[in-house]
Design a protein around this motif. Structure first.
Motif, PDB file in Angstrom:
ATOM      1  N   GLN A   1       6.353  -0.662   2.195  1.00  0.00           N
ATOM      2  CA  GLN A   1       5.478   0.454   2.168  1.00  0.00           C
ATOM      3  C   GLN A   1       4.153   0.327   2.875  1.00  0.00           C
ATOM      4  O   GLN A   1       3.366   1.333   3.455  1.00  0.00           O
ATOM      5  CB  GLN A   1       5.031   0.905   0.758  1.00  0.00           C
TER       6      GLN A   1
ATOM      7  N   ALA B   1       4.738   0.964   6.631  1.00  0.00           N
ATOM      8  CA  ALA B   1       5.084   2.613   6.643  1.00  0.00           C
ATOM      9  C   ALA B   1       3.418   3.353   6.904  1.00  0.00           C
ATOM     10  O   ALA B   1       3.514   4.259   7.574  1.00  0.00           O
ATOM     11  CB  ALA B   1       5.871   3.197   5.435  1.00  0.00           C
TER      12      ALA B   1
ATOM     13  N   SER C   1      10.182   7.288   5.877  1.00  0.00           N
ATOM     14  CA  SER C   1       8.989   6.720   5.000  1.00  0.00           C
ATOM     15  C   SER C   1       7.653   6.961   5.605  1.00  0.00           C
ATOM     16  O   SER C   1       6.881   6.965   4.854  1.00  0.00           O
ATOM     17  CB  SER C   1       9.364   5.387   4.838  1.00  0.00           C
TER      18      SER C   1
END
Ligand code: ADE
Length: 229
Positions: free
Chosen positions: A97, A100, A153
């Motif tokens: 994450q 991303a 994402s």
């Protein structure tokens, strides 16, 4: 934040990338011009009549290797001033994450290369690629699926792409200390005898917050102890 993100994908399976990205939220982001996604067939940059993208490996071994020349020709055609070239490969840095978020904040133009067969001629990595990215410790049949996951994402983190600006912050891996989210419920309050926890019906915001925090810690300890601070 980047105002608009342009993405060019190079693959021999354009439909594998196109289908998931044309649905719902990502399809709308594309239609509204927040993001410009173009999916190309790598074979369009071959020069022989068979449109050949692979060849036998030097040194022997199983399978075929993707040739360098179509990738070089395609990237040279598509490159702009602020382009970053990403190769989807199980040998890459493990995507998460945080990555991303970095890509969504700092990218203006991405060219994403999708591998297939046993691999890609290493001169593509040496001569073209800025970052090699893996979506996880497993091997897919081709990088096109990985590219769709990677793009999804990143694009959903661009401001305005999700309707509710708060949602990317409250979800798993993005709460302050990076643990999992608490579970959520909607009506009915009693479904076949399975009841929504009382506290969520109480309207008591402090208590709800405390409950969510405790259950998030419990869930993280059980499913992903590696994420505990
Ligand atoms: N291509 C095949 N497997 C992959 C993976 N795990 N991540 C990125 N690209 C891939």
């Amino acid at each position: 934040m980047s105002e608009r993100l342009d993405i060019d994908v190079l693959t021999i399976f354009p439909e594998v990338v196109r289908a998931p990205l044309s649905e719902s939220i990502l399809g709308r982001a594309s239609d509204e011009g927040t993001v410009g996604i173009r999916i190309h067939d790598l074979r369009d940059w071959t020069t022989d009549k068979y449109r050949k993208v692979d060849d036998e490996p030097y040194g022997g071994g199983p399978g075929m290797v993707m040739k360098p020349d179509p990738f070089f020709a395609a990237v040279r055609d598509l490159q702009k001033e602020k382009t970053s070239v990403v190769l989807m490969t199980p040998q890459g840095r493990q995507f998460d994450q945080e990555m991303a978020r970095e890509f969504s904040v700092s990218s203006k133009h991405l060219i994403i290369l999708c591998g297939h067969y046993e691999g890609i001629d290493h001169r593509v990595v040496q001569g073209l690629v800025d970052q090699e990215v893996s979506i996880g410790d497993y091997v897919l049949t081709n990088g096109a699926l990985a590219a769709a996951v990677f793009i999804d994402s990143i694009v959903r983190l661009i401001p305005g792409v999700l309707g509710d600006e708060r949602s990317p912050i409250e979800e798993s891996f993005s709460v302050e200390d990076g643990i999992l989210e608490a579970p959520c419920y909607t009506r009915p309050a009693d479904f076949e005898g399975m009841k929504v926890p009382e506290v969520l019906l109480s309207g008591h915001h402090e208590k709800i917050k405390e409950w969510k925090r405790n259950i998030a810690v419990e869930r993280t300890l059980e499913n992903r102890p590696d994420l505990m601070p």
